[in-house]
Enzyme design. Structure first.
Site, PDB file in Angstrom:
ATOM      1  NE  ARG A 148       3.835   8.620  -8.477  1.00 40.57           N
ATOM      2  CZ  ARG A 148       4.441   7.577  -7.906  1.00 40.57           C
ATOM      3  NH1 ARG A 148       5.717   7.328  -8.164  1.00 40.57           N
ATOM      4  NH2 ARG A 148       3.786   6.799  -7.066  1.00 40.57           N
TER       5      ARG A 148
ATOM      6  CG  ASP B  60       5.498  -3.090  -5.192  1.00 44.30           C
ATOM      7  OD1 ASP B  60       6.124  -4.156  -5.309  1.00 44.30           O
ATOM      8  OD2 ASP B  60       6.011  -2.047  -4.735  1.00 44.30           O
TER       9      ASP B  60
ATOM     10  N   GLY C 109       0.817  -1.217   0.000  1.00 45.04           N
ATOM     11  CA  GLY C 109       0.000   0.000   0.000  1.00 45.04           C
ATOM     12  C   GLY C 109       0.846   1.260   0.000  1.00 45.04           C
TER      13      GLY C 109
END
Length: 492
Positions: free
Chosen positions: A172, A250, A86
């Site tokens: 971002r 990920d 996460g």
């Protein structure tokens, strides 16, 4: 100042994320702002104020309409599965619709400790923020799908990474932050409905052409579409000598964008086994391994989709395996397209792969600079006298001289004239890349001396990678022996 948010991910079930407010920082200061990107996203630049912007981009004030959250995901990290990762230091503010009608995530990276931080501080040092800003914008300028950098803010606080370092936050922008690891998060919990709902969200957002498909074809089509984008993306990486460094699941996006620019680098001296990441001790993510790691990561995605592809597990495995086995052919086709363009070849010929591989082998034995070799080849395509500068890059000049004869014989089969061919080659062979030593010099000046001049200059250089930039020839050159940077680091 912010455009209107079009919330999307936060409308998914709450097990997909944890709601999280950015943790305010002491003294935010805006050090970089991407005005062209901001304009494309619909920011009100007429009302732009640097001090106010610093407060927004630091997360001290949440923009109106945003619903901050930390996304849940899992992932294979260097081959080992971690069921709960996460966003440990990032917060998704929400999505906005850009001027082309595309949804774009806006995320603050380094915004404080989240429920997924696993004991981390949730912050980022300035160096990794500036590295990601430079490299992601350079990748975009080279036409390689990548997340974008909208802003960088220093926090007025220190973070500990062995030694105290100045803290910073990156804003971002991405088509989305959904990863292979996001699917793995739900699959690892046996949450098939979570996988189904996530897949539906991804199809609606990224692959609407699959909306009409039904049943297992819909999810097999999703695997096929993601696979195609990954094949194209990795081929583009290979074409510019880019080494990601942490190709974990990920860090593999479903959208096909490059994400996370921690221990990444561009090769100078060509070596297919080159590794820069300080944590990749076994060379798992070496340059030449990247295509096959992409296929491995896609296999992990396929595993999560098996229950949706077919109720019969054997049939699901068979169909997914058949799809994955197409990857090498898809990748090679993409790679050949990239490399043919770099060599000035328009019409495919059976011997092209051997010609390309012979050049790379000659570059390896001759210890030649990857970027300079191809840029000089473009000059040689227009003017044979420019061959001397290319040959001078090789420690074994007789080998590259022999290869050049084969190349010119192959060019004779093409219809383009020399000038047009050379121009097309310059459009795909960058003169300027974020060379490691230049990036490190810019980061050191900013961190140690609060001097952002070198960063700003380098950013301007690498965001015009294909242009001749008179007076900046030194930025095309590889590092001197005393300047070489062999290891790059993650900012966590």
């Amino acid at each position: 100042m912010f455009p209107e948010f079009t919330l999307c991910y936060s409308r998914l079930p709450e097990r997909f994320y944890e709601r999280f407010e950015p943790v305010p920082v002491r003294e935010p200061h805006l050090v970089a702002f991407n005005r062209p990107l901001a304009e494309a996203l619909g920011f009100d630049l007429a009302a732009f104020d640097a001090e106010e912007a610093a407060v927004w981009f630091a997360g001290n004030v949440v923009p109106r309409g945003a619903e901050p959250l930390a996304q849940a995901y899992a992932g294979h990290q260097f081959g080992g599965f971690v069921p709960r990762l996460g966003d440990g230091r990032a917060v998704l503010l929400g999505e906005v619709t850009d001027h082309d009608g595309r949804l774009r995530d806006i995320q603050l990276k380094g915004a404080g400790r989240t429920p997924f931080s696993r004991g981390g501080d949730g912050r980022s040092p300035l160096g990794p923020v500036l590295r990601e800003y430079l490299v992601s914008e350079a990748m975009h300028a080279m036409g390689i799908p990548a997340t974008r950098a909208l802003a960088a803010v220093t926090t007025g606080e220190r973070v500990m990474r062995g030694i105290p370092e100045p803290g910073a936050i990156l804003t971002r922008v991405a088509s989305s932050h959904i990863r292979v690891g996001t699917f793995q998060y739900f699959a690892a919990r046996g949450d098939i409905e979570g996988v189904r709902e996530l897949a539906g969200h991804v199809i609606e957002r990224h692959y609407p052409e699959l909306e009409s498909k039904q049943g297992g074809e819909r999810y097999l089509g999703l695997l096929e579409a993601v696979q195609a984008r990954q094949a194209a993306l990795i081929a583009k990486w290979m074409g510019v000598g880019f080494i990601h460094g942490v190709m974990n699941t990920d860090n593999t996006t479903i959208s096909g964008e490059t994400i996370d620019f921690g221990p990444c680098a561009f090769m100078e001296q060509y070596d297919p086994q080159m590794v820069f990441s300080s944590i990749d001790e076994g060379g798992r993510y070496a340059y030449s391994n990247q295509p096959w790691i992409a296929q491995w990561n896609l296999a992990r995605l396929a595993e999560t989709l098996l229950p949706l592809i077919d109720d019969d597990s054997d049939k699901a495995v068979e169909r997914a395996t058949e799809m994955l086995q197409r990857f090498p052919v898809q990748y090679e086709a993409e790679w050949l397209g990239v490399m043919r363009a770099k060599l000035g070849l328009e019409q495919p010929q059976p011997g092209d792969k051997a010609l390309i591989e012979a050049l790379l082998a000659t570059m390896h034995r001759g210890r030649a600079d990857f970027t300079l070799s191809f840029r000089q080849l473009a000059a040689a395509a227009e003017n044979p006298e420019a061959e001397a500068a290319l040959v001078a890059l090789f420690e074994r000049p007789e080998e590259i001289a022999g290869w050049l004869e084969e190349w010119r014989a192959r060019l004779a089969q093409e219809a383009l004239n020399e000038s047009e061919r050379a121009q097309r080659m310059r459009w795909v062979n960058p003169a300027f890349i974020p060379r490691n030593h230049r990036v490190q010099q810019a980061l050191t000046a900013a961190m140690d001396e609060n001097d952002f001049g070198p960063f700003e200059t380098l950013l301007q250089v690498v965001t015009h990678p294909f242009d001749d930039q008179p007076g900046r020839e030194e930025f095309t050159l590889p590092a001197e022996p005393t300047e070489r940077v062999f290891r790059t680091f993650c900012g966590t």
